[in-house]
Design an enzyme around this catalytic site. Structure first.
Site, PDB file in Angstrom:
ATOM      1  N   GLY A  15       0.834  -1.211   0.000  1.00 17.88           N
ATOM      2  CA  GLY A  15       0.000   0.000   0.000  1.00 17.88           C
ATOM      3  C   GLY A  15       0.861   1.250   0.000  1.00 17.88           C
ATOM      4  O   GLY A  15       1.892   1.296   0.652  1.00 17.88           O
ATOM      5  N   ALA A  26      15.565  10.599  -0.418  1.00 23.03           N
ATOM      6  CA  ALA A  26      16.694  10.503   0.525  1.00 23.03           C
ATOM      7  C   ALA A  26      17.622   9.341   0.151  1.00 23.03           C
ATOM      8  O   ALA A  26      18.852   9.484   0.186  1.00 23.03           O
ATOM      9  CB  ALA A  26      16.161  10.324   1.944  1.00 23.03           C
ATOM     10  N   VAL A  27      17.036   8.210  -0.228  1.00 24.78           N
ATOM     11  CA  VAL A  27      17.862   7.059  -0.614  1.00 24.78           C
ATOM     12  C   VAL A  27      18.687   7.415  -1.854  1.00 24.78           C
ATOM     13  O   VAL A  27      19.903   7.206  -1.907  1.00 24.78           O
ATOM     14  CB  VAL A  27      16.971   5.813  -0.910  1.00 24.78           C
ATOM     15  CG1 VAL A  27      17.783   4.697  -1.559  1.00 24.78           C
ATOM     16  CG2 VAL A  27      16.312   5.313   0.364  1.00 24.78           C
ATOM     17  N   ARG A  76       0.791  -4.923  -6.077  1.00 22.26           N
ATOM     18  CA  ARG A  76       0.907  -6.212  -5.377  1.00 22.26           C
ATOM     19  C   ARG A  76       1.357  -7.194  -6.452  1.00 22.26           C
ATOM     20  O   ARG A  76       0.965  -7.087  -7.614  1.00 22.26           O
ATOM     21  CB  ARG A  76      -0.431  -6.649  -4.792  1.00 22.26           C
ATOM     22  CG  ARG A  76      -1.192  -5.493  -4.141  1.00 22.26           C
ATOM     23  CD  ARG A  76      -1.191  -5.528  -2.639  1.00 22.26           C
ATOM     24  NE  ARG A  76      -1.954  -4.405  -2.106  1.00 22.26           N
ATOM     25  CZ  ARG A  76      -1.746  -3.869  -0.917  1.00 22.26           C
ATOM     26  NH1 ARG A  76      -0.811  -4.325  -0.121  1.00 22.26           N
ATOM     27  NH2 ARG A  76      -2.483  -2.869  -0.496  1.00 22.26           N
ATOM     28  N   ASP A 107       4.608  -4.911   5.943  1.00 22.89           N
ATOM     29  CA  ASP A 107       4.915  -6.266   6.376  1.00 22.89           C
ATOM     30  C   ASP A 107       5.147  -7.249   5.215  1.00 22.89           C
ATOM     31  O   ASP A 107       6.127  -7.992   5.195  1.00 22.89           O
ATOM     32  CB  ASP A 107       3.697  -6.707   7.213  1.00 22.89           C
ATOM     33  CG  ASP A 107       3.922  -8.007   7.899  1.00 22.89           C
ATOM     34  OD1 ASP A 107       4.882  -8.084   8.661  1.00 22.89           O
ATOM     35  OD2 ASP A 107       3.145  -8.940   7.639  1.00 22.89           O
ATOM     36  N   THR A 130       4.174   2.409   5.717  1.00 23.74           N
ATOM     37  CA  THR A 130       2.782   1.962   5.808  1.00 23.74           C
ATOM     38  C   THR A 130       2.032   2.862   6.775  1.00 23.74           C
ATOM     39  O   THR A 130       2.574   3.209   7.832  1.00 23.74           O
ATOM     40  CB  THR A 130       2.660   0.479   6.255  1.00 23.74           C
ATOM     41  OG1 THR A 130       1.301   0.214   6.619  1.00 23.74           O
ATOM     42  CG2 THR A 130       3.541   0.158   7.442  1.00 23.74           C
ATOM     43  N   ASP A 132      -0.322   2.123   8.600  1.00 21.28           N
ATOM     44  CA  ASP A 132      -0.852   1.381   9.760  1.00 21.28           C
ATOM     45  C   ASP A 132       0.039   1.419  10.997  1.00 21.28           C
ATOM     46  O   ASP A 132      -0.414   1.078  12.088  1.00 21.28           O
ATOM     47  CB  ASP A 132      -1.091  -0.085   9.383  1.00 21.28           C
ATOM     48  CG  ASP A 132      -2.216  -0.240   8.383  1.00 21.28           C
ATOM     49  OD1 ASP A 132      -3.052   0.668   8.300  1.00 21.28           O
ATOM     50  OD2 ASP A 132      -2.245  -1.272   7.684  1.00 21.28           O
ATOM     51  N   ASP A 134       2.232  -0.632  11.898  1.00 24.08           N
ATOM     52  CA  ASP A 134       2.120  -1.940  12.555  1.00 24.08           C
ATOM     53  C   ASP A 134       3.386  -2.795  12.455  1.00 24.08           C
ATOM     54  O   ASP A 134       3.313  -4.015  12.582  1.00 24.08           O
ATOM     55  CB  ASP A 134       0.916  -2.703  11.969  1.00 24.08           C
ATOM     56  CG  ASP A 134       1.053  -2.936  10.469  1.00 24.08           C
ATOM     57  OD1 ASP A 134       1.969  -2.342   9.854  1.00 24.08           O
ATOM     58  OD2 ASP A 134       0.243  -3.685   9.917  1.00 24.08           O
ATOM     59  N   ARG A 167     -26.251  13.303  16.905  1.00 28.27           N
ATOM     60  CA  ARG A 167     -26.167  11.928  16.404  1.00 28.27           C
ATOM     61  C   ARG A 167     -24.992  11.163  16.993  1.00 28.27           C
ATOM     62  O   ARG A 167     -24.023  11.765  17.463  1.00 28.27           O
ATOM     63  CB  ARG A 167     -25.992  11.952  14.882  1.00 28.27           C
ATOM     64  CG  ARG A 167     -27.297  12.209  14.177  1.00 28.27           C
ATOM     65  CD  ARG A 167     -27.116  12.341  12.680  1.00 28.27           C
ATOM     66  NE  ARG A 167     -28.435  12.442  12.061  1.00 28.27           N
ATOM     67  CZ  ARG A 167     -28.667  13.028  10.909  1.00 28.27           C
ATOM     68  NH1 ARG A 167     -27.682  13.573  10.221  1.00 28.27           N
ATOM     69  NH2 ARG A 167     -29.881  13.053  10.407  1.00 28.27           N
ATOM     70  N   ARG A 176      -6.246  -3.034   9.698  1.00 31.05           N
ATOM     71  CA  ARG A 176      -6.717  -4.432   9.674  1.00 31.05           C
ATOM     72  C   ARG A 176      -6.324  -5.210  10.922  1.00 31.05           C
ATOM     73  O   ARG A 176      -7.131  -5.893  11.522  1.00 31.05           O
ATOM     74  CB  ARG A 176      -6.101  -5.146   8.471  1.00 31.05           C
ATOM     75  CG  ARG A 176      -6.998  -5.300   7.298  1.00 31.05           C
ATOM     76  CD  ARG A 176      -6.312  -6.158   6.246  1.00 31.05           C
ATOM     77  NE  ARG A 176      -6.557  -7.572   6.482  1.00 31.05           N
ATOM     78  CZ  ARG A 176      -7.714  -8.174   6.273  1.00 31.05           C
ATOM     79  NH1 ARG A 176      -8.746  -7.494   5.833  1.00 31.05           N
ATOM     80  NH2 ARG A 176      -7.855  -9.465   6.507  1.00 31.05           N
ATOM     81  N   GLY A 190     -10.776  13.787  20.075  1.00 29.36           N
ATOM     82  CA  GLY A 190     -11.685  13.880  21.219  1.00 29.36           C
ATOM     83  C   GLY A 190     -12.915  13.001  21.073  1.00 29.36           C
ATOM     84  O   GLY A 190     -14.011  13.371  21.497  1.00 29.36           O
ATOM     85  N   GLU A 227     -11.030  -0.763  10.641  1.00 28.38           N
ATOM     86  CA  GLU A 227     -11.576  -1.658   9.614  1.00 28.38           C
ATOM     87  C   GLU A 227     -10.842  -2.991   9.729  1.00 28.38           C
ATOM     88  O   GLU A 227      -9.668  -3.089   9.374  1.00 28.38           O
ATOM     89  CB  GLU A 227     -11.290  -1.018   8.247  1.00 28.38           C
ATOM     90  CG  GLU A 227     -11.512  -1.901   7.062  1.00 28.38           C
ATOM     91  CD  GLU A 227     -10.755  -1.380   5.835  1.00 28.38           C
ATOM     92  OE1 GLU A 227      -9.944  -0.444   5.943  1.00 28.38           O
ATOM     93  OE2 GLU A 227     -10.978  -1.959   4.768  1.00 28.38           O
ATOM     94  N   ARG A 251     -25.270   7.077  12.667  1.00 31.37           N
ATOM     95  CA  ARG A 251     -24.770   7.259  11.303  1.00 31.37           C
ATOM     96  C   ARG A 251     -23.377   6.643  11.186  1.00 31.37           C
ATOM     97  O   ARG A 251     -22.671   6.511  12.182  1.00 31.37           O
ATOM     98  CB  ARG A 251     -24.672   8.749  10.951  1.00 31.37           C
ATOM     99  CG  ARG A 251     -26.002   9.452  10.826  1.00 31.37           C
ATOM    100  CD  ARG A 251     -26.788   8.952   9.600  1.00 31.37           C
ATOM    101  NE  ARG A 251     -27.981   9.735   9.348  1.00 31.37           N
ATOM    102  CZ  ARG A 251     -29.159   9.524   9.927  1.00 31.37           C
ATOM    103  NH1 ARG A 251     -29.302   8.557  10.806  1.00 31.37           N
ATOM    104  NH2 ARG A 251     -30.200  10.281   9.614  1.00 31.37           N
ATOM    105  N   LEU A 258      -9.184   8.026   1.421  1.00 30.74           N
ATOM    106  CA  LEU A 258      -8.784   9.382   1.836  1.00 30.74           C
ATOM    107  C   LEU A 258      -7.553   9.354   2.732  1.00 30.74           C
ATOM    108  O   LEU A 258      -6.687  10.223   2.659  1.00 30.74           O
ATOM    109  CB  LEU A 258      -9.904   9.938   2.725  1.00 30.74           C
ATOM    110  CG  LEU A 258     -10.913  10.920   2.253  1.00 30.74           C
ATOM    111  CD1 LEU A 258     -11.800  11.306   3.421  1.00 30.74           C
ATOM    112  CD2 LEU A 258     -10.218  12.147   1.717  1.00 30.74           C
TER     113      LEU A 258
END
Ligand code: ATP
Length: 327
Positions: A15, A26-27, A76, A107, A130, A132, A134, A167, A176, A190, A227, A251, A258
């Protein structure tokens, strides 16, 4: 880096994440500064197999530090998961005289790098790119800070309508297998609660959290949901809450892609610049098969085996912070 290692290939895979371009820059520039040549490999491992490779000069990376996405594109690539595909990739590297690779991705990208490096005894340095956050062994991954800021801005906007209409909003964010974006996004914006893959939350617990907020004279509530198959996603949770507690005007908003886009924050640009430079320093020091990480604001080298194998834990104290601050 020993005398014969003179050409460095660079690719982005998996991703896309804001700040990947700053890392490519930079590389490339650090490599050229140190007298090496650079080959840009398009579309990750796919481009390696398909010979989608060009010479990279300093001007190839001019004017990109502020751009989201990746100028090298990403893809991918199923073929790379097979020994035949990797052999083709190795042959292309030989043809181009590439004798070390810098792979920027998550990963999966590092897993592929590790397999390839072991199979062909080939030096590879990984850079964690990434949103994430993670990957084990690094406090931050490139793209995370920008995505977090994007989430915060979106939630701020949704709050205006949530408050006006009184609401309850479930806002789905990426993550994930990891709740970094949901948890820290919730604190930054908040929100009342964060539903993350690391912690199972039952609907009645959620009701308690939300009711807590409504009772204390709040007229709206916002819950961030990662998600993930572990959380079931925002839509699923909202349906369950609606069914069990019809009094709420519920809702759902799914932030989706995004979160991947936009100009990288200063933090991501600096992180990517430091990591990109460190990748070339690692090769100069004859290191191989490590991911560049950052811990306590210091660059560290994390063996692929560790970065891939272990799950990065969330800071559970942050759950209490969120709970305390949402009363
Ligand atoms: P993100 O975290 O954003 O999803 P990622 O790097 O984890 O990024 P993946 O799609 O999982 O993204 O992996 C990128 C590519 O790495 C895959 O398309 C594949 O080519 C390669 N790859 C992943 N796992 C392996 C593996 N076990 N062996 C060889 N190659 C792999």
């Amino acid at each position: 880096m020993s005398e014969k290692k003179r050409c460095i290939g660079i690719l982005t895979s998996g991703g896309d994440a804001p700040g990947m371009n700053a890392a490519i820059r930079a590389v490339t520039r650090t490599a050229i500064y140190n007298g090496f040549s650079v080959k840009g490999i398009y579309r990750g491992y796919k481009g390696l197999i398909d010979n989608d490779i060009i010479d990279f000069k300093t001007q190839n990376v001019s004017n990109i530090i502020q751009m989201g996405g990746t100028i090298l594109k990403t893809a991918r690539c199923k073929e790379f998961t097979t020994p035949e595909g990797r052999k083709l990739a190795y042959e292309q590297m030989q043809r181009h005289g590439i004798d070390a690779l810098v792979a920027i991705g998550g990963d999966g990208t590092l897993t592929g790098a590790r397999v390839f490096a072991t199979e062909f005894n080939f030096p590879i340095i990984g850079i964690p790119g990434t949103i994430d956050n993670d990957l084990y062994g690094t406090d931050r991954t490139i793209g995370y800070d920008t995505a977090l800021n994007t989430i915060m801005e979106c939630v701020d906007k949704i709050r205006d309508t949530a408050t006006s209409h009184e609401r309850l909003f479930f806002i789905e964010v990426m993550g994930r297998d990891a709740g970094f974006l949901a948890l820290n996004g919730a604190i930054a914006a908040g929100a009342e609660a964060a539903i993350i893959p690391e912690i199972s939350t039952e609907v009645d617990q959620l009701e308690e959290l939300i009711n807590n907020g409504f009772r204390k004279s709040k007229n709206s509530s916002i819950v961030l949901v990662a998600e993930s198959p572990h959380t079931g996603g925002a839509m699923h949770l909202a349906e369950r809450v609606k069914a069990e507690y019809p009094k709420y005007d519920v809702r759902v908003s799914i932030l989706g892609h995004l979160q991947r886009g936009g100009s990288p924050t200063a933090e991501d640009r600096i992180l990517a610049s430091r990591m990109g430079e460190a990748a070339i320093s690692a090769l100069l020091d004859d290191q191989r098969n490590v991911m560049i990480g950052i811990r306590n604001n210091e660059i560290v080298y994390v063996p692929f085996s560790k970065a891939i194998k272990f799950d990065k834990p969330i800071n559970r104290d942050l759950l209490n912070t969120l709970k305390t601050l949402s009363i």
